[in-house]
Design a protein around this motif. Structure first.
Motif, PDB file in Angstrom:
ATOM      1  N   LEU A  53      15.067  -0.307 -24.540  1.00  0.00           N
ATOM      2  CA  LEU A  53      15.984  -1.083 -23.707  1.00  0.00           C
ATOM      3  C   LEU A  53      15.882  -2.566 -24.006  1.00  0.00           C
ATOM      4  N   ILE A  54      14.661  -3.055 -24.258  1.00  0.00           N
ATOM      5  CA  ILE A  54      14.475  -4.468 -24.594  1.00  0.00           C
ATOM      6  C   ILE A  54      15.151  -4.794 -25.913  1.00  0.00           C
ATOM      7  N   ILE A  55      14.957  -3.902 -26.912  1.00  0.00           N
ATOM      8  CA  ILE A  55      15.591  -4.116 -28.211  1.00  0.00           C
ATOM      9  C   ILE A  55      17.110  -4.149 -28.087  1.00  0.00           C
ATOM     10  N   ILE A  56      17.659  -3.191 -27.334  1.00  0.00           N
ATOM     11  CA  ILE A  56      19.113  -3.133 -27.157  1.00  0.00           C
ATOM     12  C   ILE A  56      19.617  -4.397 -26.456  1.00  0.00           C
ATOM     13  N   SER A  57      18.898  -4.842 -25.443  1.00  0.00           N
ATOM     14  CA  SER A  57      19.303  -6.037 -24.701  1.00  0.00           C
ATOM     15  C   SER A  57      19.306  -7.262 -25.595  1.00  0.00           C
ATOM     16  N   LEU A  58      18.263  -7.414 -26.415  1.00  0.00           N
ATOM     17  CA  LEU A  58      18.183  -8.567 -27.301  1.00  0.00           C
ATOM     18  C   LEU A  58      19.271  -8.542 -28.366  1.00  0.00           C
ATOM     19  N   LEU A  59      19.510  -7.335 -28.914  1.00  0.00           N
ATOM     20  CA  LEU A  59      20.515  -7.225 -29.962  1.00  0.00           C
ATOM     21  C   LEU A  59      21.926  -7.389 -29.425  1.00  0.00           C
ATOM     22  N   SER A  60      22.109  -7.123 -28.135  1.00  0.00           N
ATOM     23  CA  SER A  60      23.443  -7.218 -27.541  1.00  0.00           C
ATOM     24  C   SER A  60      23.881  -8.664 -27.311  1.00  0.00           C
ATOM     25  N   ILE A  61      22.925  -9.589 -27.364  1.00  0.00           N
ATOM     26  CA  ILE A  61      23.252 -10.996 -27.128  1.00  0.00           C
ATOM     27  C   ILE A  61      24.132 -11.510 -28.264  1.00  0.00           C
ATOM     28  N   GLY A  62      25.208 -12.100 -27.925  1.00  0.00           N
ATOM     29  CA  GLY A  62      26.080 -12.695 -28.933  1.00  0.00           C
ATOM     30  C   GLY A  62      26.979 -11.711 -29.646  1.00  0.00           C
ATOM     31  N   LEU A  63      27.307 -10.591 -29.022  1.00  0.00           N
ATOM     32  CA  LEU A  63      28.212  -9.633 -29.648  1.00  0.00           C
ATOM     33  C   LEU A  63      29.571 -10.274 -29.896  1.00  0.00           C
ATOM     34  N   SER A  64      30.133 -10.030 -31.066  1.00  0.00           N
ATOM     35  CA  SER A  64      31.426 -10.606 -31.425  1.00  0.00           C
ATOM     36  C   SER A  64      32.195  -9.591 -32.261  1.00  0.00           C
ATOM     37  N   ASN A  65      33.331 -10.031 -32.819  1.00  0.00           N
ATOM     38  CA  ASN A  65      34.123  -9.128 -33.649  1.00  0.00           C
ATOM     39  C   ASN A  65      33.388  -8.734 -34.924  1.00  0.00           C
ATOM     40  N   GLU A  66      32.416  -9.541 -35.334  1.00  0.00           N
ATOM     41  CA  GLU A  66      31.647  -9.258 -36.537  1.00  0.00           C
ATOM     42  C   GLU A  66      30.370  -8.499 -36.225  1.00  0.00           C
ATOM     43  N   THR A  67      30.219  -8.045 -34.988  1.00  0.00           N
ATOM     44  CA  THR A  67      28.994  -7.392 -34.555  1.00  0.00           C
ATOM     45  C   THR A  67      29.301  -6.014 -33.983  1.00  0.00           C
ATOM     46  N   THR A  68      28.484  -5.026 -34.332  1.00  0.00           N
ATOM     47  CA  THR A  68      28.637  -3.689 -33.767  1.00  0.00           C
ATOM     48  C   THR A  68      27.293  -3.195 -33.244  1.00  0.00           C
ATOM     49  N   LEU A  69      27.351  -2.512 -32.112  1.00  0.00           N
ATOM     50  CA  LEU A  69      26.187  -1.849 -31.532  1.00  0.00           C
ATOM     51  C   LEU A  69      26.597  -0.406 -31.266  1.00  0.00           C
ATOM     52  N   SER A  70      25.894   0.543 -31.866  1.00  0.00           N
ATOM     53  CA  SER A  70      26.280   1.947 -31.746  1.00  0.00           C
ATOM     54  C   SER A  70      25.053   2.812 -31.496  1.00  0.00           C
ATOM     55  N   GLY A  71      25.308   4.011 -30.999  1.00  0.00           N
ATOM     56  CA  GLY A  71      24.230   4.953 -30.723  1.00  0.00           C
ATOM     57  C   GLY A  71      24.606   6.356 -31.153  1.00  0.00           C
ATOM     58  N   LEU A  72      23.594   7.167 -31.457  1.00  0.00           N
ATOM     59  CA  LEU A  72      23.797   8.534 -31.892  1.00  0.00           C
ATOM     60  C   LEU A  72      22.632   9.371 -31.371  1.00  0.00           C
ATOM     61  N   VAL A  73      22.939  10.463 -30.656  1.00  0.00           N
ATOM     62  CA  VAL A  73      21.904  11.287 -30.029  1.00  0.00           C
ATOM     63  C   VAL A  73      22.112  12.751 -30.408  1.00  0.00           C
TER      64      VAL A  73
ATOM     65  N   ALA B 267      21.526  29.123 -31.490  1.00  0.00           N
ATOM     66  CA  ALA B 267      21.374  27.735 -31.057  1.00  0.00           C
ATOM     67  C   ALA B 267      22.721  27.162 -30.640  1.00  0.00           C
ATOM     68  N   VAL B 268      22.655  26.160 -29.792  1.00  0.00           N
ATOM     69  CA  VAL B 268      23.811  25.327 -29.482  1.00  0.00           C
ATOM     70  C   VAL B 268      23.354  23.883 -29.679  1.00  0.00           C
ATOM     71  N   ASN B 269      23.902  23.248 -30.715  1.00  0.00           N
ATOM     72  CA  ASN B 269      23.549  21.863 -31.018  1.00  0.00           C
ATOM     73  C   ASN B 269      24.578  20.921 -30.418  1.00  0.00           C
ATOM     74  N   PHE B 270      24.101  19.786 -29.921  1.00  0.00           N
ATOM     75  CA  PHE B 270      24.957  18.779 -29.305  1.00  0.00           C
ATOM     76  C   PHE B 270      24.766  17.447 -30.022  1.00  0.00           C
ATOM     77  N   GLN B 271      25.862  16.728 -30.151  1.00  0.00           N
ATOM     78  CA  GLN B 271      25.825  15.375 -30.685  1.00  0.00           C
ATOM     79  C   GLN B 271      26.665  14.465 -29.794  1.00  0.00           C
ATOM     80  N   PHE B 272      26.098  13.315 -29.446  1.00  0.00           N
ATOM     81  CA  PHE B 272      26.851  12.328 -28.678  1.00  0.00           C
ATOM     82  C   PHE B 272      26.719  10.983 -29.367  1.00  0.00           C
ATOM     83  N   LYS B 273      27.848  10.320 -29.593  1.00  0.00           N
ATOM     84  CA  LYS B 273      27.810   9.017 -30.250  1.00  0.00           C
ATOM     85  C   LYS B 273      28.745   8.052 -29.543  1.00  0.00           C
ATOM     86  N   PHE B 274      28.352   6.801 -29.615  1.00  0.00           N
ATOM     87  CA  PHE B 274      29.157   5.747 -28.991  1.00  0.00           C
ATOM     88  C   PHE B 274      29.094   4.489 -29.833  1.00  0.00           C
TER      89      PHE B 274
END
Length: 318
Positions: free
Chosen positions: A9-29, A311-318
């Motif tokens: 959470l700390i890493i995500i918070s720090l990286l989220s500072i200054g988000l702009s059109n040239e910046t992307t933050l994404s996740g994959l689970v 098996a039932v595999n799940f993927q969530f991305k944002f």
């Protein structure tokens, strides 16, 4: 685990500072439910979190960009871990990019985008631990029209281990065609190879190498691919071989079916040690970002009992 989650959470918070059109933050689970069909006393029936990635990328002036990516999952002992998988700076230089730092390798990255279902299973090379997906070093990648090339010099131990010897791994990839058949129609074929020396003992050194030939096609809702991989360890005189084929067909916009068959021979000189691994199933996209994949996995071992599981595999991305 709470401390590790706070770190994320700390890493995500720090990286989220200054988000702009040239910046992307994404996740994959990745997570799954698996039921062991094998007739074994230690068979399992479980829900399991498999992997979680958080990626931060930013572009700067003068052709500079950088990328940070965390990787959280489970070790074989069942304990979870948190690693930094990518921490790189990319500089547009000449006809390509100079990449410095902890970065993705060029061994099976194209095959991974042809197979297309990393959340269900790793690519054959990755699954059988013949190469790491990321490492620390320096690389250059570019292209001449549809002919793509990449050269890396890295530590060789992967992103989960620190350097422990004087040797470096050299990795070269050449391929023609479309990089991401999982997204775009087209075709590709190419070659990846690696070479690395190591000390057998205090007086002897030797080397290990990997050669991978791969190719794929996508069009009219069909995507197919295959690869041949040969790993040679001079210090142990053991040669391992993989032959793999995989295919995917779009039944509709939100439903696909897939099949993959791997043949892994851990020692070519030994008889009765082949492993045949098959996965067959469906992939359903109910909403944007969520993927659900019921499937059947079967492992045939020449020198042991067969193993099978639902098996039932799940993927969530944002």
């Amino acid at each position: 685990r709470k401390k590790k989650m706070r770190k994320i959470l700390i890493i995500i918070s720090l990286l989220s500072i200054g988000l702009s059109n040239e910046t992307t933050l994404s996740g994959l689970v990745f997570f799954d439910y698996t039921f062991d069909l094998s007739d074994e006393s230690d068979g399992y029936n479980e829900f399991k979190f498999k992997r979680s990635y958080f990626t931060f990328e930013k572009s700067l002036p003068d052709g500079i960009s950088y990328k940070f990516q965390t990787d959280m999952g489970y070790k074989e002992d069942g304990k979870n871990y948190l690693f930094l998988k990518n921490a790189l700076v990319k500089w547009e230089f000449g006809n390509g990019n100079l990449i410095i730092g902890l970065q993705g390798m060029n061994v099976f990255n194209i095959s991974e985008k042809t197979w297309g279902h990393r959340f269900i299973e790793k690519t054959p090379i990755d699954l059988n631990k013949l190469a790491s997906s990321a490492d620390m070093g320096i690389g250059y990648a570019g292209n001449f029209n549809k002919l793509n090339y990449s050269v890396l010099i890295t530590n060789g131990g992967g992103y989960k281990e620190s350097e422990e010897d004087k040797y470096k791994k050299v990795s070269i990839q050449l391929f023609y065609g479309e990089k991401k058949l999982v997204k775009n129609d087209g075709h590709n074929f190419g070659l990846s190879c690696t070479f690395e020396g190591y000390d057998v003992d205090s007086n002897t050194s030797d080397s290990k190498s990997l050669i991978s030939v791969f190719g794929g096609f996508a069009g009219n809702g069909l995507r197919v691919g295959g690869e041949f991989d040969l790993f040679t360890d001079g210090g142990t005189d053991v040669d391992s071989q993989i032959i793999s084929t995989y295919g995917n067909y779009e039944v509709s916009d939100d439903l696909q079916t897939f099949l993959r068959i791997d043949k892994f021979d851990p020692d070519i000189e030994e008889d009765n040690d082949d492993e045949i691994y098959m996965i067959i199933g469906l992939i359903y996209h109910p909403v944007k970002g969520l993927t659900i994949a019921p499937n059947y996995k079967f492992l045939n071992l020449d020198n042991s009992d067969d193993k099978s599981m639902l098996a039932v595999n799940f993927q969530f991305k944002f």
